[in-house]
Design an enzyme around this catalytic site. Sequence first.
Site, PDB file in Angstrom:
ATOM      1  N   LYS A  35     -11.258  19.282  17.562  1.00  0.00           N
ATOM      2  CA  LYS A  35     -11.215  20.893  18.072  1.00  0.00           C
ATOM      3  C   LYS A  35     -11.898  20.671  19.551  1.00  0.00           C
ATOM      4  CE  LYS A  35     -11.604  23.614  14.311  1.00  0.00           C
ATOM      5  NZ  LYS A  35     -12.177  23.709  13.121  1.00  0.00           N
ATOM      6  N   ARG A 105     -18.098  26.388  15.220  1.00  0.00           N
ATOM      7  CA  ARG A 105     -17.279  25.572  14.230  1.00  0.00           C
ATOM      8  C   ARG A 105     -17.613  24.318  14.001  1.00  0.00           C
ATOM      9  NH1 ARG A 105     -11.645  28.341  14.895  1.00  0.00           N
ATOM     10  NH2 ARG A 105     -12.341  30.219  15.928  1.00  0.00           N
ATOM     11  N   GLY A 114     -10.092  23.237   6.140  1.00  0.00           N
ATOM     12  CA  GLY A 114     -10.875  24.085   5.016  1.00  0.00           C
ATOM     13  C   GLY A 114     -12.045  23.455   4.640  1.00  0.00           C
ATOM     14  N   MET A 116     -14.691  22.425   6.456  1.00  0.00           N
ATOM     15  CA  MET A 116     -15.785  22.948   7.224  1.00  0.00           C
ATOM     16  C   MET A 116     -15.605  24.636   7.529  1.00  0.00           C
ATOM     17  SD  MET A 116     -17.503  20.203   7.763  1.00  0.00           S
ATOM     18  CE  MET A 116     -17.488  18.552   7.699  1.00  0.00           C
ATOM     19  N   ARG A 349      -4.044  20.964  18.151  1.00  0.00           N
ATOM     20  CA  ARG A 349      -4.200  19.581  17.351  1.00  0.00           C
ATOM     21  C   ARG A 349      -2.771  19.044  16.925  1.00  0.00           C
ATOM     22  NH1 ARG A 349      -7.405  21.808  12.142  1.00  0.00           N
ATOM     23  NH2 ARG A 349      -5.792  23.172  11.270  1.00  0.00           N
ATOM     24  N   HIS A 471      -4.674  27.797   3.070  1.00  0.00           N
ATOM     25  CA  HIS A 471      -5.343  26.824   2.663  1.00  0.00           C
ATOM     26  C   HIS A 471      -4.630  25.833   1.806  1.00  0.00           C
ATOM     27  CE1 HIS A 471      -8.108  24.661   0.119  1.00  0.00           C
ATOM     28  NE2 HIS A 471      -8.919  24.321   1.079  1.00  0.00           N
ATOM     29  N   ARG A 579       9.195 -10.963 -13.559  1.00  0.00           N
ATOM     30  CA  ARG A 579       8.268 -11.461 -14.629  1.00  0.00           C
ATOM     31  C   ARG A 579       9.229 -11.698 -15.823  1.00  0.00           C
ATOM     32  NH1 ARG A 579       4.815  -7.414 -11.932  1.00  0.00           N
ATOM     33  NH2 ARG A 579       2.752  -8.073 -11.689  1.00  0.00           N
ATOM     34  N   ARG A 643       9.890 -16.444 -12.122  1.00  0.00           N
ATOM     35  CA  ARG A 643       8.499 -16.655 -12.606  1.00  0.00           C
ATOM     36  C   ARG A 643       8.830 -17.418 -14.003  1.00  0.00           C
ATOM     37  NH1 ARG A 643       3.118 -13.474 -12.861  1.00  0.00           N
ATOM     38  NH2 ARG A 643       4.042 -12.590 -14.369  1.00  0.00           N
ATOM     39  N   GLU A 778      -2.866 -17.874  -7.244  1.00  0.00           N
ATOM     40  CA  GLU A 778      -3.548 -16.808  -7.626  1.00  0.00           C
ATOM     41  C   GLU A 778      -4.956 -17.072  -8.562  1.00  0.00           C
ATOM     42  OE1 GLU A 778      -1.039 -14.937 -10.886  1.00  0.00           O
ATOM     43  OE2 GLU A 778      -0.161 -16.748 -11.232  1.00  0.00           O
ATOM     44  N   SER A 797       3.644 -18.009  -3.428  1.00  0.00           N
ATOM     45  CA  SER A 797       3.591 -16.399  -3.647  1.00  0.00           C
ATOM     46  C   SER A 797       2.135 -16.055  -4.014  1.00  0.00           C
ATOM     47  CB  SER A 797       4.520 -16.021  -4.760  1.00  0.00           C
ATOM     48  OG  SER A 797       4.284 -14.607  -4.606  1.00  0.00           O
ATOM     49  N   GLY A 799      -0.150 -14.252  -5.775  1.00  0.00           N
ATOM     50  CA  GLY A 799      -0.432 -13.546  -6.934  1.00  0.00           C
ATOM     51  C   GLY A 799      -1.818 -12.648  -6.874  1.00  0.00           C
ATOM     52  N   THR A 800      -2.036 -11.680  -5.966  1.00  0.00           N
ATOM     53  CA  THR A 800      -3.293 -10.926  -5.436  1.00  0.00           C
ATOM     54  C   THR A 800      -3.624 -10.154  -6.624  1.00  0.00           C
ATOM     55  OG1 THR A 800      -1.940  -9.386  -4.450  1.00  0.00           O
ATOM     56  CG2 THR A 800      -3.145 -11.108  -3.062  1.00  0.00           C
ATOM     57  N   ASN A 801      -2.904  -9.989  -7.761  1.00  0.00           N
ATOM     58  CA  ASN A 801      -3.677  -9.197  -8.995  1.00  0.00           C
ATOM     59  C   ASN A 801      -4.586 -10.137  -9.722  1.00  0.00           C
ATOM     60  OD1 ASN A 801      -1.865  -7.510  -8.299  1.00  0.00           O
ATOM     61  ND2 ASN A 801      -0.241  -7.721  -9.674  1.00  0.00           N
ATOM     62  N   ASP A 802      -4.176 -11.562  -9.922  1.00  0.00           N
ATOM     63  CA  ASP A 802      -5.203 -12.216 -10.396  1.00  0.00           C
ATOM     64  C   ASP A 802      -5.965 -12.780  -9.686  1.00  0.00           C
ATOM     65  OD1 ASP A 802      -4.762 -13.019 -13.427  1.00  0.00           O
ATOM     66  OD2 ASP A 802      -2.397 -13.564 -12.906  1.00  0.00           O
ATOM     67  N   CYS A 865       3.109 -11.174  -4.025  1.00  0.00           N
ATOM     68  CA  CYS A 865       3.768 -10.405  -5.189  1.00  0.00           C
ATOM     69  C   CYS A 865       2.811  -9.672  -6.042  1.00  0.00           C
ATOM     70  CB  CYS A 865       4.694 -11.329  -5.901  1.00  0.00           C
ATOM     71  SG  CYS A 865       3.803 -12.454  -6.975  1.00  0.00           S
ATOM     72  N   TYR A 885       6.905 -12.542   3.872  1.00  0.00           N
ATOM     73  CA  TYR A 885       7.517 -11.241   3.502  1.00  0.00           C
ATOM     74  C   TYR A 885       6.111 -10.665   2.430  1.00  0.00           C
ATOM     75  CZ  TYR A 885       8.035 -13.586  -0.966  1.00  0.00           C
ATOM     76  OH  TYR A 885       7.617 -14.540  -2.151  1.00  0.00           O
TER      77      TYR A 885
HETATM   78  C1  PEP Z   1      -0.323 -11.373  -9.820  1.00  0.00           C
HETATM   79  O1  PEP Z   1      -1.277 -11.893 -10.431  1.00  0.00           O
HETATM   80  O2  PEP Z   1      -0.713 -10.889  -8.627  1.00  0.00           O
HETATM   81  C2  PEP Z   1       1.051 -11.262 -10.220  1.00  0.00           C
HETATM   82  C3  PEP Z   1       1.965 -10.827  -9.379  1.00  0.00           C
HETATM   83  O3  PEP Z   1       1.174 -11.713 -11.463  1.00  0.00           O
HETATM   84  P1  PEP Z   1       0.865 -10.606 -12.677  1.00  0.00           P
HETATM   85  O4  PEP Z   1       0.362  -9.303 -12.234  1.00  0.00           O
HETATM   86  O5  PEP Z   1       2.096 -10.651 -13.442  1.00  0.00           O
HETATM   87  O6  PEP Z   1      -0.257 -11.512 -13.439  1.00  0.00           O
HETATM   88 MG    MG Z   2      -0.692 -13.178 -12.226  1.00  0.00          MG
END
Ligand code: PEP
Ligand code: MG
Length: 920
Positions: A35, A105, A114, A116, A349, A471, A579, A643, A778, A797, A799-802, A865, A885
């Site tokens: 503002k 204000r 809304g 503030m 704005r 609002h 998977r 996999r 992973e 690849s 495996g950022t979950n594990d 992945c 990728y």
């Molecule tokens: C992971 O671990 O990131 C993965 C893609 O494999 P999953 O989730 O199946 O263990």
């Molecule tokens: Mg995994």
Amino acid sequence: MAQASTPSAVTGTTHKWVFPFEEGSADMRDLLGGKGAGCAGMTRAGLPVPPGFTITTEACVAYYSAGQQFPPGMWEQTLAALEAVEKKTGKKLGDPADPLLVSVRSGARVSMPGMMDTVLNLGLNDRSVEGLARLTDNRRFAYDAYRRFIQMFGRIVQDIAPEAFDEVFEAAKTRAGAKQDTDLGAEQLKKIVAEFKQVVRRQTGRDFPADPLDQLSQAIEAVFRSWMGKRAVDYRRAEKISDEWGTAVNVQAMVFGNMGFDSGTGVAFTRDPTTGQKQLYGNFLANAQGEDVVAGIRNAEPIAAMRDHNPGVYAEFERIAAQLERAYRDMQDLEFTVERGKLYMLQTRSGKRTGRSAVKIARDMVAEGILSVDEALLRVEPRHVEQLLLPRFDEQAKAAAESAGRLIAKGVPASPGAAVGEAVLDPDRAEERARAGARVVLVRPETSPDDFHGMIGSQGILTSRGGTSSHAAVVARGLGKPCIVGAETVRVDLARRVFSVDGRQVAEGELISIDGGSGEVLLGEVTTVEPNFAEDEDLQQVLRWADERRRLGVWANADRARDATKARELGAQGIGLCRTEHMFEEAERLPFVRQMILNAAPAKRDPEARKEYLAALEKLLGYQREDFKSLLKAMDGRPVIIRLLDPPLHEFLPKYEDLLVEVTEMRARGQGGPELSEREELLRAVAVMREANPMLGLRGCRLGLLYPEINEMQVRAILEAAVELKKQGHDPQPEIMIPLVGDVRELRRVKEQLVKTAETVTGQAGADVHYKFGTMIEIPRAALTADMIAQEAEFFSFGTNDLTQTVYGFSRDDAEGKFLGFYQDEKLLPNNPFQVLDAEGVGKLVEMGVQLGRKTRPDLEIGICGEHGGDPESVAFCHGAGLNYVSASPYRVPIARLAAAQAAIRGESNTASRESATPE
Ligand code: PEP
Ligand code: MG
């Protein structure tokens, strides 16, 4: 109150805490807030802006670091800036002869609709109100301003519940026989003022502050305090805005839109924020103050109505709107007031917009020569794309519902998309039901910032009052939730927990369906359908531009041909993760999967078991061959990473506890015979396979090392499928991925054996099928030794979950339910690391893995992945880390395409600014 954690505060009496509008500029957003920067920019551009000044966001930060005290010098600078405003207007704050009134204000760096509150008419007291009455020759106006001021100040600054004033006001109206607020005369308003002051005394134990400077300092402090108020904190949490930015405070000379019918106030967007059409869009309310429009208390007229009231002012407004849009090179959200025929601009704005509007405006502004393609790409937010992939009602289902009389109301469409859920009438219950997993549509007379927590959890929002700038509308659009406002036939009866429409009652908890694009409210559930992505020309154009701009490939996680086809339609260039265990879950296959699992270990010593084991594998080979054929065919010519079986095998068997109960009950009932023996045998097998930490147990490549026949079966199926397709003239590109590797020796052993299988299949067929062997990174050890792993792996690849699970030591299955919410609330973590990649920790391993891997194999193909592949912030990280990728779930592919382009553009502009900042 909790002490805000703040960055190191700037202190010192000489520090500049206050900027008069003419000293600021449009690009000082961080310091002056949106503002403040807007008012400064407009003032500098010579537009009609009432004079004022901004107290900086730094001052707010310093206020918290100093234990909630104004930083030294701030108040003195405020008084000096106020004096300058007094000079410009020729009025003085609190002067009974010619009083200056100001508004106070908040204004943070990004607009927080809304969150503030605004205090208007500050400077009034028993003496200055008389001066205002004399000067305006309008006693009624003066006392109305005074009562509004006490009401707002009491609610916002002194935390008095609004009902305390509402009750007094309604009682006075009844006494006077007044239908509308405007029916009250000056003397009646004067009495209300006296009663309001009593309310304040009763509630606070003190008199209403009569000294205007006292009023001002209290109001400024209230703005600072509201930064850490629940509503603001909730909003920032949802929007991932840092608590450490602070809010600026804007103090500005008041102009009055309620001085008769040659006055008025309005809000307008330079383009339609719902559709993106190039036309002024908003509301105007003659003879009214700003808060009447924003709160939707009186239903405002469309902006074009202003042309009838005052064509000259309308033309000037149109000109200014166009000028501001060109100057800011973005669709603007404007607030203005007309005081006795003179236009004043109060705010400009960038306007919040729906996904539909965002892509159209981006495309149009490139065509109009306002934006470059890169700028247009940065203006569309990933969540806008997500919105365009939102479901809408199935036309037939909707028509059927309508002819069955289930269309009960029509309101103003305010934010698109279809939502189905149980009607819930208050935000607390909405939040509670949503937490319990229910789909909820929040139904309210209107919403206020206090409803925000309920709005976040709802599928959609329906209000009976308010317009497209209310609002509810603004917040829902920001959140990307379907919303209908101003459905006037809907009457909400909170006490009885029902709402009624033309005499028809709907109890809380009943299912309703709303269409935020058409404004229709239907009883019961209406089937929803996916949007037509292929024919969405604006979105397709934006995504084509994104594709030209991005360096990262965008692949998809898909296990079946159907999902792969969908992903391909949405722009996936490959499959980053199939998977295969999901293929094992189908009912007709499950008996063979169990047969394979239960005989895998015994097969090593028992020929009978071995026969069973191999028979099961043979059966599964048939299924898998067909699975892979259809998947590779759907992705013809593009890489498909398949996999090998990853999860602990007992996931395919009945649960140990369930079996134990079953067997115990059978025994207790005296049930014997073959049925009991079969269950007992299964129980014994399952007991043997039980693990304390299955996620860290016998899974991933460890399975293949112990039971190589399972991997061999899968690789055989993949290559036989590929050979067949190749013979049919297709171009299958399978990539075989070995999961959960921590040591190159594991990978080497598995790979050696599988290369043999692959060569046998392709050799026998005499087919030239291109395939690769690679691995998932992973496990931290894999990232740490990626140079060695890359000797064997042709692709990585992440495996950022594990990897997140193992780097943090958080069990994926337990953390989210048990403590991650708490961690985020307590700011122990900025995000859920399973959703947004933890760049500091997990990210460091990713970067190390990339570097080491490419040291060994410069052309190593590297992707991600884990779930993070579809999250825009994580996509930007992957771009920076040099991945080839990202692989996301199909519906997030278009989001990742845009996010990847934005990362490329931002990356270049960062490099460019670093280069230009380098001294010669
Ligand atoms: C992971 O671990 O990131 C993965 C893609 O494999 P999953 O989730 O199946 O263990
Ligand atoms: Mg995994």
